[in-house]
Design an enzyme around this catalytic site. Structure first.
Site, PDB file in Angstrom:
ATOM      1  NE  ARG A  18     -12.833 -21.556  11.466  1.00  0.00           N
ATOM      2  CZ  ARG A  18     -12.493 -21.265  10.211  1.00  0.00           C
ATOM      3  NH1 ARG A  18     -13.176 -21.763   9.191  1.00  0.00           N
ATOM      4  NH2 ARG A  18     -11.507 -20.434   9.975  1.00  0.00           N
TER       5      ARG A  18
ATOM      6  CE  LYS B  23     -28.465 -46.630  -5.988  1.00  0.00           C
ATOM      7  NZ  LYS B  23     -27.264 -46.124  -5.273  1.00  0.00           N
TER       8      LYS B  23
ATOM      9  CG  ASP C 138     -23.551 -48.680 -11.660  1.00  0.00           C
ATOM     10  OD1 ASP C 138     -22.979 -47.598 -11.423  1.00  0.00           O
ATOM     11  OD2 ASP C 138     -23.329 -49.724 -11.020  1.00  0.00           O
TER      12      ASP C 138
END
Length: 280
Positions: free
Chosen positions: A102, A169, A219
């Site tokens: 897994r 930003k 953006d």
């Protein structure tokens, strides 16, 4: 390539999570139902078409669980593989194979999912000048691996973290006082680092150009606004488009003439590949 020390660290963390920081014999109570001496041969297939990533991780998982298990990975990172293709085989302790299964598949299914999605985006952009970039919207702790998977899928890495490039930003601009001040301070602090500024309108685009930005991120611009931005910029800076860049609209934005399209979906909206292990 991913640094081997990082791979070892990530695999150990994943196994500790599964085994509760115990040894495989102690931690896997289900595998302990099988006689310790029982041997097995197993193989793993993909149930769907994908771009494979995870060879070194598979090998490291089995190495840490039981180095006596013989593992043969049949494909290489970046290979396209069709559904029902064998990805790797494992021979040795049945207990160890089941314990490792897994964790190995979790890495492969996630990274192959990222690479496969990236490859689909890149195919849509073929024939244009626009390059596909990833973002920092990654699964915590898996950034290096996911960004590697993006490269395996044909995409390009944006900045790796907060340390290697500027991305100024809206809130950075507000805190600094202006785009000009933010860019000037960035140049003064780290003149060797690329400076990118995110803008929300054509007025801010002009400010970012006047400040000498290397890259300007548009953006949530409309297509017509992007076309205007390309005309205004005239190659003075690289242009990047960001914001809800789904695969359905990539071509439209690329044809507007931007250099880059960035998409958080590559690493954020991960659709894992369906894998299966079988004993022979």
């Amino acid at each position: 390539m991913i640094d081997q020390n990082l791979i070892s660290q990530m695999v150990k963390q994943a196994l500790d999570e599964d085994l509760n920081y115990q040894t495989p014999n102690e931690g896997d109570i289900t595998a302990a139902l099988i006689p310790e001496t029982q041997q097995a041969n197993a193989y793993v297939i993909t149930r769907e078409d994908c771009v494979f990533v995870g060879k070194a991780l598979i090998e490291e998982v089995f190495q840490q669980v039981d180095p006596s298990v013989s593992v043969n990975v049949l494909v290489n990172d970046g290979d396209f593989v069709a559904a029902n293709t064998r990805l790797f085989t494992a021979s040795g302790s049945a207990r160890a194979i089941l314990t490792a299964e897994r964790t190995a598949l979790n890495f492969v299914q996630t990274l192959s999912g990222t690479a496969t999605t990236t490859a689909k985006y890149v195919e849509v952009l073929s024939g244009t000048q626009t390059k596909l970039l990833d973002t920092r919207k990654t699964i915590p702790g898996l950034r290096a691996l996911q960004k590697y998977a993006v490269k395996c899928g044909g995409g390009k890495n944006h900045r790796i973290g907060l340390f290697d490039a500027y991305l100024i930003k809206e809130n950075h601009i507000a805190a600094c006082g202006s785009i000009a001040k933010a860019v000037a301070t960035a140049r003064n602090n780290h003149p060797d680092k690329p400076v990118e500024v995110e803008v929300e309108n054509l007025g801010e685009l002009q400010q970012a150009l006047d400040a000498g930005s290397d890259i300007i991120m548009l953006d949530n611009f409309s297509v017509s606004e992007i076309q205007q931005a390309v005309e205004i910029t005239q190659g003075k800076a690289k242009l990047e488009v960001s914001g809800n860049m789904t695969i359905e609209i990539l071509t439209t934005y690329a044809q507007a003439g931007v250099d880059f399209i960035s998409s958080g979906a590559l690493t954020k909206h991960v659709q894992s590949i369906d894998l299966s292990m079988r004993f022979e």
